[in-house]
Design a protein around this motif. Sequence first.
Motif, PDB file in Angstrom:
ATOM      1  N   SER A  16      13.257  43.103  51.705  1.00 15.29           N
ATOM      2  CA  SER A  16      13.497  42.268  50.530  1.00 15.29           C
ATOM      3  C   SER A  16      12.433  41.190  50.383  1.00 15.29           C
ATOM      4  CB  SER A  16      14.871  41.605  50.639  1.00 15.29           C
ATOM      5  OG  SER A  16      14.928  40.753  51.778  1.00 15.29           O
ATOM      6  N   ASP A  41       9.582  42.783  48.686  1.00 15.06           N
ATOM      7  CA  ASP A  41      10.199  42.652  47.354  1.00 15.06           C
ATOM      8  C   ASP A  41      10.617  41.204  47.116  1.00 15.06           C
ATOM      9  OD1 ASP A  41      11.134  43.429  44.887  1.00 15.06           O
ATOM     10  OD2 ASP A  41      13.033  44.211  45.644  1.00 15.06           O
ATOM     11  N   ASN A  44      12.705  39.541  44.348  1.00 18.58           N
ATOM     12  CA  ASN A  44      14.143  39.780  44.313  1.00 18.58           C
ATOM     13  C   ASN A  44      14.861  39.355  45.587  1.00 18.58           C
ATOM     14  OD1 ASN A  44      14.286  41.277  41.680  1.00 18.58           O
ATOM     15  ND2 ASN A  44      12.835  42.592  42.765  1.00 18.58           N
ATOM     16  N   TYR A  47      18.285  39.809  49.381  1.00 24.25           N
ATOM     17  CA  TYR A  47      19.234  40.843  48.969  1.00 24.25           C
ATOM     18  C   TYR A  47      20.663  40.504  49.371  1.00 24.25           C
ATOM     19  CZ  TYR A  47      15.488  44.350  48.068  1.00 24.25           C
ATOM     20  OH  TYR A  47      14.424  45.061  47.580  1.00 24.25           O
ATOM     21  N   ARG A  50      23.121  40.030  46.596  1.00 24.87           N
ATOM     22  CA  ARG A  50      22.894  40.849  45.402  1.00 24.87           C
ATOM     23  C   ARG A  50      23.963  41.930  45.274  1.00 24.87           C
ATOM     24  NH1 ARG A  50      19.032  39.404  41.461  1.00 24.87           N
ATOM     25  NH2 ARG A  50      17.086  38.748  42.450  1.00 24.87           N
ATOM     26  N   HIS A  51      24.137  42.418  44.041  1.00 23.06           N
ATOM     27  CA  HIS A  51      25.074  43.508  43.779  1.00 23.06           C
ATOM     28  C   HIS A  51      24.583  44.788  44.436  1.00 23.06           C
ATOM     29  CE1 HIS A  51      27.166  46.652  41.414  1.00 23.06           C
ATOM     30  NE2 HIS A  51      28.115  45.746  41.326  1.00 23.06           N
ATOM     31  N   GLY A  53      24.575  47.906  43.514  1.00 20.90           N
ATOM     32  CA  GLY A  53      23.764  48.765  42.658  1.00 20.90           C
ATOM     33  C   GLY A  53      22.344  48.260  42.506  1.00 20.90           C
ATOM     34  N   PHE A  54      22.181  46.952  42.459  1.00 20.28           N
ATOM     35  CA  PHE A  54      20.839  46.366  42.346  1.00 20.28           C
ATOM     36  C   PHE A  54      20.024  46.655  43.597  1.00 20.28           C
ATOM     37  CE2 PHE A  54      17.744  43.015  42.984  1.00 20.28           C
ATOM     38  CZ  PHE A  54      17.116  42.946  41.752  1.00 20.28           C
ATOM     39  N   ILE A  55      20.628  46.451  44.779  1.00 17.92           N
ATOM     40  CA  ILE A  55      19.925  46.675  46.038  1.00 17.92           C
ATOM     41  C   ILE A  55      19.522  48.140  46.166  1.00 17.92           C
ATOM     42  CG2 ILE A  55      20.118  46.585  48.553  1.00 17.92           C
ATOM     43  CD1 ILE A  55      22.209  44.315  48.118  1.00 17.92           C
ATOM     44  N   GLU A  56      20.438  49.032  45.833  1.00 18.16           N
ATOM     45  CA  GLU A  56      20.132  50.466  45.915  1.00 18.16           C
ATOM     46  C   GLU A  56      18.983  50.833  44.979  1.00 18.16           C
ATOM     47  OE1 GLU A  56      22.599  54.065  44.366  1.00 18.16           O
ATOM     48  OE2 GLU A  56      23.255  53.681  46.434  1.00 18.16           O
ATOM     49  N   GLY A  57      18.999  50.269  43.776  1.00 15.39           N
ATOM     50  CA  GLY A  57      17.933  50.546  42.819  1.00 15.39           C
ATOM     51  C   GLY A  57      16.582  50.070  43.301  1.00 15.39           C
ATOM     52  N   ARG A  58      16.552  48.879  43.905  1.00 18.62           N
ATOM     53  CA  ARG A  58      15.280  48.365  44.429  1.00 18.62           C
ATOM     54  C   ARG A  58      14.792  49.222  45.594  1.00 18.62           C
ATOM     55  NH1 ARG A  58      12.242  46.956  41.555  1.00 18.62           N
ATOM     56  NH2 ARG A  58      10.998  46.001  43.213  1.00 18.62           N
TER      57      ARG A  58
END
Length: 266
Positions: A16, A41, A44, A47, A50-51, A53-58
Amino acid sequence: MSKQPSSIAPIGVFDSGVGGLSVLKAVRKVMPQEHLLYVADSANAPYGDRHVGFIEGRALAIAQFLVESNAKAIVVACNTATAVAIEKLRSTYRLPIIAMEPAIKPAVRLTKSQIIGVLATRRTLESPAVADLCRLYGENTRIILQPCPGLVEQVERGEADTEFTRQLLGRYIAPLLAEGADTLVLGCTHYPFLEPQIRRLVGDQITIVEPSTAVARQLERRLMGCINVASAGMPQEHFYTTGAVDKAHALVSRLWGESVNVQGLV
C-alpha cells in the motif's frame, strides 16, 4: 495470463505504500542476483481502513502492471492486501504469488510468558486469516491483537522517528507489556521501520518478530529452478509510486539506504 517466466525476469513486490521495502530488502539479501520491481500504492495508503472491494481492486491493478512488466513472481508485501485479495490474485494469475501473514506461529514458539502481542492494522486483525492463525497456534498461548491506527501514516510521511510516533507506539505497546507479553509481532510491513523506536520503548528483554526473511525464503523456494544465478550486469531495482514522485524519491531513498530513481504510476 502470465508469460512463461525466465530466470532473468524480475520479481514484483508491492505494498500500500513504502512499508514493503522492508520485504524488498530481505528479498535482495536472500536473492542477490534478482532484478526487482517495487510498487508503492502511496496515493491510496493506508489500506487498513479501506473497503474490501477497493483493496482488492488496487491489488489486481498493481498485479496486472507487474505481470505486464514480465514479473516471474509477485510478493504481496502487505498483510492487509494479502488478507483481502490473495485468493483473487491467485485465481487470476498463474505465476507464483507469495503472501504475507503476521508471524504468530514463530512468536508462539519463542514466547516464555505464553503471552504475545500482535501489532497490525485493524483490517488485518479482523481478517479470517488472523483468526485462523490464532486458532491454530493459540491453544496454549494468549494472543493479544492490538490495532495501531496512525503508524502507517507516520512512516509514509517520513516521520518514523518523531515524538508523536513514539507517543503512538507507547499507547499501543504499554497495555501489551502490562498484560505480560514478552514477544511482539510486527504485523504490518511498515512497522519494521519503527523497530528502533519500539526497541527503545521495550528494552532488550522483549522479543520482536517480523516475517520478511521468512517471506524471502519462501519466494526462493517457489522459484527454485527459475533463479537468476548469473545476471548480465548488476541486478537492478526499479521503483514506482502512485503518489507524489518527488516525495517518494526522498522517502524511498532514505528507507532503501541509497539514492534511487522513483517513477510515477497511475
